[in-house]
Design a protein around this motif. Structure first.
Motif, short mmCIF file in Angstrom:
data_model
loop_
_atom_site.label_atom_id
_atom_site.label_comp_id
_atom_site.label_asym_id
_atom_site.label_seq_id
_atom_site.Cartn_x
_atom_site.Cartn_y
_atom_site.Cartn_z
N ASN A 83 0.84 -1.20 0.00
CA ASN A 83 0.00 0.00 0.00
C ASN A 83 0.87 1.24 0.00
OD1 ASN A 83 -2.29 -1.69 0.24
ND2 ASN A 83 -2.18 -1.63 2.48
N SER A 84 0.25 2.37 -0.32
CA SER A 84 0.96 3.66 -0.33
C SER A 84 2.28 3.55 -1.09
CB SER A 84 1.22 4.12 1.11
OG SER A 84 0.01 4.23 1.83
N LEU A 85 2.21 3.00 -2.27
CA LEU A 85 3.42 2.77 -3.05
C LEU A 85 4.08 4.08 -3.46
CD1 LEU A 85 2.15 -0.26 -5.09
CD2 LEU A 85 4.28 -0.22 -3.78
N LYS A 86 5.40 4.03 -3.53
CA LYS A 86 6.21 5.18 -3.89
C LYS A 86 7.04 4.85 -5.12
CE LYS A 86 6.82 6.24 1.04
NZ LYS A 86 7.83 6.46 2.13
N PRO A 87 7.47 5.85 -5.87
CA PRO A 87 8.32 5.57 -7.04
C PRO A 87 9.58 4.78 -6.67
CG PRO A 87 7.47 7.79 -7.18
CD PRO A 87 7.05 7.27 -5.85
N GLU A 88 10.10 4.98 -5.49
CA GLU A 88 11.31 4.25 -5.07
C GLU A 88 11.04 2.78 -4.76
OE1 GLU A 88 10.14 7.13 -3.79
OE2 GLU A 88 10.48 7.25 -1.62
N ASP A 89 9.78 2.37 -4.78
CA ASP A 89 9.45 0.95 -4.64
C ASP A 89 9.57 0.21 -5.97
OD1 ASP A 89 6.82 1.92 -2.40
OD2 ASP A 89 8.78 1.08 -1.86
N THR A 90 9.81 0.94 -7.04
CA THR A 90 9.95 0.31 -8.36
C THR A 90 11.12 -0.65 -8.37
OG1 THR A 90 8.95 2.18 -9.52
CG2 THR A 90 10.43 0.75 -10.79
N ALA A 91 10.84 -1.91 -8.74
CA ALA A 91 11.86 -2.95 -8.73
C ALA A 91 11.25 -4.25 -9.25
CB ALA A 91 12.40 -3.18 -7.33
N VAL A 92 12.11 -5.21 -9.50
CA VAL A 92 11.66 -6.59 -9.68
C VAL A 92 11.58 -7.22 -8.30
CG1 VAL A 92 12.15 -8.84 -10.68
CG2 VAL A 92 12.67 -6.75 -11.97
N TYR A 93 10.44 -7.80 -7.99
CA TYR A 93 10.22 -8.41 -6.68
C TYR A 93 10.32 -9.93 -6.80
CZ TYR A 93 8.83 -4.01 -4.59
OH TYR A 93 8.83 -2.72 -4.09
N TYR A 94 11.10 -10.51 -5.89
CA TYR A 94 11.34 -11.94 -5.88
C TYR A 94 10.82 -12.56 -4.59
CZ TYR A 94 14.74 -10.88 -9.56
OH TYR A 94 15.35 -10.45 -10.71
N CYS A 95 10.16 -13.69 -4.71
CA CYS A 95 9.85 -14.46 -3.51
C CYS A 95 10.92 -15.52 -3.33
CB CYS A 95 8.46 -15.09 -3.57
SG CYS A 95 8.20 -16.25 -4.92
N ALA A 96 11.10 -15.92 -2.09
CA ALA A 96 12.17 -16.87 -1.77
C ALA A 96 11.74 -17.76 -0.61
CB ALA A 96 13.44 -16.11 -1.40
N GLY A 97 12.28 -18.97 -0.59
CA GLY A 97 12.01 -19.91 0.48
C GLY A 97 13.30 -20.41 1.09
N GLY A 98 13.28 -20.57 2.42
CA GLY A 98 14.47 -21.01 3.09
C GLY A 98 14.17 -21.90 4.27
N PRO A 99 15.19 -22.50 4.87
CA PRO A 99 15.00 -23.39 6.01
C PRO A 99 14.46 -22.62 7.21
CG PRO A 99 17.32 -22.91 5.70
CD PRO A 99 16.60 -22.32 4.53
N PRO A 100 13.86 -23.35 8.17
CA PRO A 100 13.21 -22.70 9.32
C PRO A 100 14.19 -22.11 10.32
CG PRO A 100 13.05 -25.06 9.55
CD PRO A 100 13.64 -24.80 8.18
N SER A 101 14.90 -21.07 9.92
CA SER A 101 15.78 -20.31 10.80
C SER A 101 15.26 -18.89 10.83
CB SER A 101 17.21 -20.37 10.26
OG SER A 101 18.07 -19.57 11.05
N TRP A 102 15.20 -18.31 12.01
CA TRP A 102 14.55 -17.00 12.15
C TRP A 102 15.41 -16.06 12.98
CZ3 TRP A 102 10.74 -15.04 9.49
CH2 TRP A 102 10.12 -13.87 9.94
N PRO A 103 15.46 -14.76 12.65
CA PRO A 103 14.85 -14.14 11.46
C PRO A 103 15.68 -14.42 10.21
CG PRO A 103 16.04 -12.50 12.71
CD PRO A 103 16.12 -13.77 13.51
N ALA A 104 15.04 -14.30 9.08
CA ALA A 104 15.70 -14.58 7.81
C ALA A 104 15.57 -13.34 6.94
CB ALA A 104 15.05 -15.80 7.14
N THR A 105 16.60 -12.50 6.97
CA THR A 105 16.51 -11.20 6.32
C THR A 105 17.62 -10.96 5.31
OG1 THR A 105 17.77 -10.18 8.11
CG2 THR A 105 15.36 -10.19 8.33
N THR A 106 18.41 -11.97 5.00
CA THR A 106 19.46 -11.81 4.01
C THR A 106 19.31 -12.83 2.90
OG1 THR A 106 21.10 -13.34 4.92
CG2 THR A 106 21.00 -11.14 5.90
N VAL A 107 19.90 -12.52 1.76
CA VAL A 107 19.84 -13.41 0.61
C VAL A 107 20.37 -14.80 0.98
CG1 VAL A 107 20.79 -13.81 -1.69
CG2 VAL A 107 19.94 -11.55 -1.07
#
Length: 123
Positions: A83-107
């Protein structure tokens, strides 16, 4: 696990989009799921993630209060409500799946990647 992202498109600033990512191949509920984005000339960056149960989520500071990640472990799908999208949100968006380790915030926390869906926000 195979991931298929969809829902991108062109939207005006202030508008909304919902991205979807359908998973197949393995037990979806075993995986942390995340969204990343990559703008032209920039590195891929973390957007949001949800734990395997959906009970925990984490967002990048740049999207807090605007984007919401959720998952449906029956439909094997993860969503990103933007919501409330901004021009700086322009990008290719990728979904990703990983093992159950939390938090998972890096590639490096993720093993599986979808093909990406383009979001363009016009000013």
């Amino acid at each position: 696990v195979q991931l298929q992202a969809s829902g991108g498109g062109l939207v005006q600033a202030g508008g909304s989009l919902r991205l979807s990512c359908a998973a197949s191949g393995r037990t979806f509920s075993n995986y942390v799921m995340g969204w990343f984005r990559q703008a032209p000339g920039k590195e891929r960056e973390f957007v949001a993630a949800t734990s395997w149960s959906g009970g925990s989520t984490v967002n990048a500071d740049s999207v807090k209060g605007r984007f919401t990640i959720s998952r449906d472990n029956i439909q094997n799908t993860v969503y990103l409500q933007m919501n409330s999208l901004k021009p700086e949100d322009t990008a290719v968006y990728y979904c990703a799946g990983g093992p159950p380790s939390w938090p998972a915030t890096t590639v490096r926390d993720y093993d599986y990647w979808g093909q990406g869906t383009l979001v363009t926000v016009s000013s």
